[in-house]
Design a protein around this motif. Structure first.
Motif, short mmCIF file in Angstrom:
data_model
loop_
_atom_site.label_atom_id
_atom_site.label_comp_id
_atom_site.label_asym_id
_atom_site.label_seq_id
_atom_site.Cartn_x
_atom_site.Cartn_y
_atom_site.Cartn_z
N LEU A 143 2.01 -10.44 8.11
CA LEU A 143 0.68 -10.60 8.71
C LEU A 143 0.27 -12.07 8.70
CD1 LEU A 143 -1.92 -9.31 9.87
CD2 LEU A 143 -2.75 -9.13 7.51
N ARG A 177 -4.96 1.40 5.29
CA ARG A 177 -3.60 0.87 5.27
C ARG A 177 -2.87 1.20 6.57
NH1 ARG A 177 -0.69 1.59 -0.48
NH2 ARG A 177 0.71 0.11 0.55
N LYS A 193 -0.84 -8.21 -2.31
CA LYS A 193 -0.53 -6.79 -2.11
C LYS A 193 -1.32 -6.27 -0.91
CE LYS A 193 0.56 -5.68 -6.93
NZ LYS A 193 0.67 -7.10 -7.33
N TYR A 194 -0.65 -5.44 -0.12
CA TYR A 194 -1.27 -4.93 1.09
C TYR A 194 -2.50 -4.08 0.79
CZ TYR A 194 -0.07 -5.37 6.03
OH TYR A 194 -0.01 -5.77 7.34
N SER A 214 1.21 -5.25 11.14
CA SER A 214 2.42 -5.84 10.57
C SER A 214 2.93 -4.93 9.46
CB SER A 214 2.14 -7.24 10.02
OG SER A 214 1.27 -7.17 8.91
N ARG A 215 4.14 -5.24 8.99
CA ARG A 215 4.75 -4.39 7.96
C ARG A 215 4.42 -4.82 6.54
NH1 ARG A 215 8.67 -4.91 11.97
NH2 ARG A 215 9.60 -6.70 10.88
N GLY A 216 3.75 -5.96 6.39
CA GLY A 216 3.42 -6.42 5.06
C GLY A 216 2.55 -7.65 5.11
N PRO A 217 2.02 -8.08 3.98
CA PRO A 217 1.08 -9.20 3.97
C PRO A 217 1.69 -10.52 4.41
CG PRO A 217 1.58 -8.47 1.73
CD PRO A 217 2.14 -7.45 2.65
N VAL A 247 -5.35 -6.37 0.52
CA VAL A 247 -5.78 -6.83 1.85
C VAL A 247 -6.66 -5.77 2.51
CG1 VAL A 247 -5.02 -7.54 4.15
CG2 VAL A 247 -3.71 -8.26 2.15
N ILE A 285 -6.56 -12.61 5.26
CA ILE A 285 -5.22 -13.03 4.83
C ILE A 285 -5.19 -14.53 4.58
CG2 ILE A 285 -4.20 -13.45 7.11
CD1 ILE A 285 -2.52 -11.75 4.07
N LEU A 323 -3.61 -1.51 8.90
CA LEU A 323 -2.82 -2.69 8.59
C LEU A 323 -1.41 -2.58 9.13
CD1 LEU A 323 -3.72 -3.68 4.91
CD2 LEU A 323 -4.30 -4.89 7.00
N TYR A 324 -0.80 -1.41 8.95
CA TYR A 324 0.59 -1.25 9.36
C TYR A 324 0.75 -1.24 10.88
CZ TYR A 324 2.14 -0.50 4.59
OH TYR A 324 2.43 -0.67 3.26
#
Length: 204
Positions: free
Chosen positions: A62, A49, A37-38, A56-59, A41, A24, A52-53
């Motif tokens: 994060l 994904r 965009k996630y 956090s809920r988004g880049p 990432v 990130i 990732l979630y």
């Protein structure tokens, strides 16, 4: 107050954390933060994904988390400042320069998060950490706060003191990033000290 997440303990989580942090930071250095965009990432970090979630809920969230973790460590190192420096140097001198040094080291990221103002999640991270720092200072040294008619300040007044100072310092950092030289830490520090209420500074 500080809203940083718990530092990962499990070895696998530590590995994932280090990977996500590297990715990130790389991506936020390469492009506007709002355009990350996630899915990209996940591809670069080689994680799902769903993984990732869990973090956090988004880049942008994060990124804010990773920056906030770093800022929190700086704050925690400097929570026990004396009431006064004993000379004309502010007790905030070293902690402020350390904070500004960190922001300078991530200047490209912070600038990529400006459109034209700093993304609220990153700005809130700066404010939150400084509020924590200033609240701790007033808790440790309640005598430094200004008194009205010899009466100690109310909880509301103390909250205003902290909010005003923290939000102002975050705004100053934002201006430094957008209009000044983000590597001239001395100039930024001196401008912030000159703008601060004298009673905060703990000069001798």
């Amino acid at each position: 107050m500080s809203h940083c997440y718990a530092w990962p303990v499990d070895p696998r989580e530590k590995t994932t954390y280090a990977t996500l942090r590297r990715v990130i930071f790389e991506m936020a250095s390469e492009q506007p933060v709002a355009s990350i965009k996630y899915v990209d990432v996940a591809v670069r970090a080689k994680v799902s994904r769903n993984t990732l979630y869990r973090w956090s809920r988004g880049p942008v969230e994060l990124l804010a988390r990773m920056l906030d973790d770093d800022l929190d460590r700086i704050v925690q190192k400097n929570t026990h400042l004396p009431a006064s420096s004993g000379d004309q140097t502010t007790v905030f001198d070293q902690p402020t320069r350390e904070l500004l040094g960190y922001v300078a080291s991530r200047a490209t990221i912070y600038r990529n998060a400006m459109n034209p103002r700093l993304d609220s999640r990153l700005r809130d991270g700066l404010i939150s950490q400084m509020e924590t720092f200033l609240c701790d200072r007033l808790t440790l040294h309640p005598e430094i706060a200004p008194h009205a008619q010899n009466e100690p300040p109310s909880e509301f007044a103390l909250a205003v003191f902290v909010s005003y100072a923290a939000s102002g310092a975050a705004g100053a950092i934002e201006t430094w990033l957008s209009r000044g030289d983000p590597y001239d830490i001395g100039a930024a520090a001196e401008a912030i000290f000159a703008s601060a209420a004298p009673w905060w500074l703990g000069r001798g």
